[in-house]
Design a protein around this motif. Structure first.
Motif, short mmCIF file in Angstrom:
data_model
loop_
_atom_site.label_atom_id
_atom_site.label_comp_id
_atom_site.label_asym_id
_atom_site.label_seq_id
_atom_site.Cartn_x
_atom_site.Cartn_y
_atom_site.Cartn_z
N GLY B 279 0.57 -1.03 -0.05
CA GLY B 279 -0.05 0.70 0.22
C GLY B 279 1.19 1.28 0.02
O GLY B 279 0.28 2.16 0.50
N GLY B 280 2.08 0.80 -0.31
CA GLY B 280 2.75 2.36 -0.71
C GLY B 280 3.69 2.99 -1.49
O GLY B 280 4.21 2.45 -1.89
N LEU B 281 3.48 4.51 -1.22
CA LEU B 281 4.12 4.81 -2.48
C LEU B 281 5.73 5.81 -1.66
O LEU B 281 5.72 5.26 -0.49
CB LEU B 281 3.34 6.05 -2.64
CG LEU B 281 2.12 6.88 -3.46
CD1 LEU B 281 1.53 8.25 -3.28
CD2 LEU B 281 2.31 5.67 -4.51
N PRO B 282 6.01 5.87 -3.10
CA PRO B 282 7.98 5.59 -2.53
C PRO B 282 7.82 7.01 -2.87
O PRO B 282 8.65 7.73 -3.63
CB PRO B 282 8.28 5.49 -4.14
CG PRO B 282 7.70 4.93 -5.15
CD PRO B 282 6.19 5.23 -4.50
N LEU B 283 7.84 7.50 -1.14
CA LEU B 283 8.03 9.01 -1.04
C LEU B 283 9.77 9.67 -1.28
O LEU B 283 9.72 11.08 -1.62
CB LEU B 283 8.24 9.43 0.36
CG LEU B 283 8.04 10.28 1.05
CD1 LEU B 283 6.79 11.02 0.90
CD2 LEU B 283 7.30 10.45 3.03
N ARG B 284 10.39 8.97 -0.97
CA ARG B 284 11.81 9.54 -0.71
C ARG B 284 11.68 8.82 -2.65
O ARG B 284 12.49 10.34 -3.09
CB ARG B 284 12.63 8.10 -0.87
CG ARG B 284 13.44 7.95 0.30
CD ARG B 284 14.96 7.58 1.13
NE ARG B 284 15.32 8.54 1.74
CZ ARG B 284 15.61 9.85 1.91
NH1 ARG B 284 16.34 10.56 1.51
NH2 ARG B 284 15.90 9.83 3.70
N LYS B 285 11.30 8.89 -3.42
CA LYS B 285 11.14 9.07 -5.20
C LYS B 285 10.63 10.59 -5.06
O LYS B 285 10.62 11.41 -5.85
CB LYS B 285 10.77 8.42 -5.78
CG LYS B 285 10.63 8.49 -7.06
CD LYS B 285 10.26 7.46 -7.51
CE LYS B 285 11.14 6.23 -7.78
NZ LYS B 285 11.41 5.03 -8.92
N MET B 286 9.56 10.89 -4.47
CA MET B 286 8.67 12.04 -4.67
C MET B 286 9.22 13.15 -4.47
O MET B 286 9.78 14.33 -4.04
CB MET B 286 7.36 12.11 -3.61
CG MET B 286 6.58 11.02 -5.07
SD MET B 286 5.36 9.69 -3.43
CE MET B 286 4.37 11.68 -3.33
N PHE B 287 10.02 13.19 -3.20
CA PHE B 287 11.03 13.79 -2.40
C PHE B 287 11.35 15.11 -2.80
O PHE B 287 11.27 15.81 -2.61
CB PHE B 287 11.47 13.12 -0.64
CG PHE B 287 11.89 14.02 0.40
CD1 PHE B 287 11.14 15.45 0.92
CD2 PHE B 287 12.98 15.04 0.30
CE1 PHE B 287 11.67 16.32 1.92
CE2 PHE B 287 14.10 15.29 1.04
CZ PHE B 287 13.03 16.07 2.00
N GLY B 288 12.46 13.99 -3.57
CA GLY B 288 13.37 14.73 -4.05
C GLY B 288 13.81 15.69 -4.96
O GLY B 288 13.68 16.39 -5.66
N ARG B 289 12.42 14.95 -5.77
CA ARG B 289 12.37 15.74 -7.14
C ARG B 289 11.08 16.62 -7.39
O ARG B 289 10.49 17.38 -7.81
CB ARG B 289 12.58 15.63 -8.59
CG ARG B 289 13.58 14.28 -8.27
CD ARG B 289 13.12 13.28 -9.05
NE ARG B 289 12.83 13.66 -10.95
CZ ARG B 289 11.62 13.41 -11.29
NH1 ARG B 289 11.37 11.89 -10.83
NH2 ARG B 289 11.70 13.31 -12.88
N ASN B 290 10.73 16.96 -5.49
CA ASN B 290 8.60 18.21 -5.48
C ASN B 290 8.20 18.05 -6.40
O ASN B 290 6.89 18.07 -7.13
CB ASN B 290 9.14 19.32 -5.90
CG ASN B 290 10.16 19.32 -4.58
OD1 ASN B 290 9.39 20.18 -3.55
ND2 ASN B 290 11.03 19.98 -4.74
N VAL B 291 8.31 15.95 -6.67
CA VAL B 291 6.55 15.33 -7.35
C VAL B 291 4.76 15.15 -6.71
O VAL B 291 5.55 14.29 -5.56
CB VAL B 291 7.37 14.29 -8.38
CG1 VAL B 291 5.59 13.95 -8.97
CG2 VAL B 291 7.97 13.94 -8.97
#
Lengths: 350, 350
Positions: B279-291
């Motif tokens: 049930g998890g979104l890869p938050l680290r991937k979102m964080f660094g690129r502000n997606v």
């Protein structure tokens, strides 16, 4: 000259380094007037995050002492503020307002794109690559009483602003701020500045609760998890808040942030997700209630001119996030004071 | 009267049920003119999601045959479209535009808040609770050739629109659509309708690629994962797309959606997250690129009037998502045809 030197978790000292010099035509050299310790510096210090031995610190301001031949926007003698990411200001991502994704940029204490190590800012002096894109001049004297407030623009105030802006805070909003560290405190200030009507701060520590009130929080919730959710639902007629600023980055803080946000609301987040289990956000929780998630690493450079103007005209004062000040030589004490929550944020004077 | 009856994974038939009647003053009874099978109906049919035995189907339109004493907005004889969630239109969440979070609402095929089972729409007739809040009348005859297009407004077109709207699509946008099911196809239509300049559709099947082009895609990427990323980066000068519509809901589709979105861009998502690991979104991937990630279960009821107007004036035609039509008695074939990708979406006539 002297600078902080990260050795290993729990070990940091101050060592001698060669005086920085201009190495590239786009460099500037800055004599540091004030720097500080970031909450994210504590992750490697606590051993939760890997970091190689070397210079550290990504928040500083100082006086320009030298510039390379191509530097045009800052000059020796000026006080300049450095955001926590080095950026060129000219690439497609910088032009779109995402300096943190600069194609030529890098981070303080890491190697730049040409392989040259970028110095750390907890230091007496520092080489600034891509000075035109990175630095912002402030029309103040280095002894100005607003130096602490100006120093927050290098990271925590811009980061708090990023959280509030991306949470969609606007006039009349009901906002919750999860986290009462320096960034959470700045998110309270930012929410107020953006016109929030009600600001509910989740804060467990009495000294921080005082600051949170001073910065504009209208309500304080000291409980956690299910209790915090129940309190916030009661405070909002069982609706939830319009916008939540997530300023922690752990699984627990994320659960709370998503739970307290009303259907269709947004979590603006800036907490470095070091503590989120499996790196995962609970998508199912977001899906059913249409809670959006927006934010990430803040492009502090982009917000700097706007926030600087407000600090200079007296309408914004994040200075009080610095609850103590130490000489650079006591940098190890500064890390310990923040780790043990004896200080919200420590300002370092060379 | 006859209605589809879900028995167990892979097993669905048509059974006799009592004719529906008004049970509450806010009910309407509708004779179904057209219903259909949703991609999300396939999850329990495939055994990936639990579902109890009983009536099924949440997309239908039909003719009102009876109304309760309190119903004022629809009347017998009118063609009405039902969105895929029952909503009152009056509670705090409905008024804020989030009918999917209605305090009194429920879902077709489930029990309503008073414990009365809500019928499924794959049926000859159906009781509609909270008729004023739920139904939208369409000024057409039940034999109108636009019935298929109008039926898409009960779910897939509104859902595609939700994805595009929440991805931030606007005039001039470069958009990617992940998923070439009926919702993905509608997201292409929605992106075009919102003014996107470039629409890159990720589509692997030739029959769907034709529809995708017909609906407005400017580029088609048939590869997956790293190859898809490389192709899309090449198509966008290595920048990525401004907005991505995530219309699948698996770990793989999410990885791609986040990777192809440019720094500061947004993934608008509507894929039911049944297949996301943990049930998890890869938050680290979102964080660094502000997606940013925005979307969820679409408030189709809210979008219905606006999209209806466009279908009626001929500027919007999602009808072709129905690539086949079967009588209700063949409902099991309809599920199989969609499961085996022989049909994008099957329309059922009672």
């Amino acid at each position: 000259m002297r600078a902080a030197h990260f050795i290993a978790p729990g070990e940091i000292d101050v060592q001698d380094f060669p005086d920085p010099v201009v190495q590239s035509p786009t460099d500037a050299v800055v004599r540091v007037v004030a720097s500080c310790v970031c909450g994210s510096d504590l992750w490697p210090w606590r051993g939760i995050q890997q970091r190689r031995e070397g210079r550290i610190g990504h928040e500083f301001l100082g006086v320009v002492t030298d510039v390379g031949a191509d530097v045009t926007t800052v000059k020796p003698g000026q006080v300049v503020i450095a955001p926590f990411v080095i950026s060129c200001g000219e690439c497609v991502h910088c032009k779109a307002g995402w300096t943190t994704s600069c194609l030529r940029g890098s981070g303080w204490g890491h190697k730049d794109k040409e392989g040259i190590p970028a110095d750390g800012g907890q230091s007496e002096a520092i080489r600034v690559p891509l000075a035109d894109g990175t630095l912002v001049a402030a029309p103040v004297d280095e002894n100005d009483e607003r130096i602490p407030a100006l120093l927050t623009l290098s990271d925590v105030m811009g980061t708090g602003h990023h959280a509030a802006l991306h949470a969609g805070v606007g006039p009349g909003s009901t906002v919750a701020v999860v986290g009462d560290g320096a960034v959470g405190l700045c998110a309270v200030l930012a929410a107020k500045r953006l016109g929030a009507e009600r600001i509910i701060a989740l804060s467990r520590y009495e000294d921080r609760q005082q600051l949170v009130r001073q910065f504009g929080a209208t309500d304080i919730v000291a409980s956690r998890d299910a209790d915090a959710l129940a309190e916030i639902m009661a405070l909002t007629d069982e609706v939830g808040v319009d916008a939540t600023c997530e300023c922690v980055g752990t699984t627990q803080s994320w659960e709370t942030a998503l739970d307290i946000t009303r259907p269709g609301g947004t979590v603006g987040y800036v907490g470095v997700p070091s503590g989120v289990e499996g790196g995962g956000l609970p998508l199912r929780k977001m899906f059913g209630r249409n809670v959006s998630v927006s934010g990430g690493v803040a492009p502090a450079r982009v917000y700097l001119p706007e926030l600087l103007a407000d600090v200079l005209d007296g309408s914004l004062d994040p200075g009080p996030v610095f609850t103590s000040e130490l000489p650079l030589s006591d940098v190890a004490d500064a890390y310990r004071a923040m780790d043990e929550r004896r200080s919200v944020k420590v300002l370092l004077r060379p």
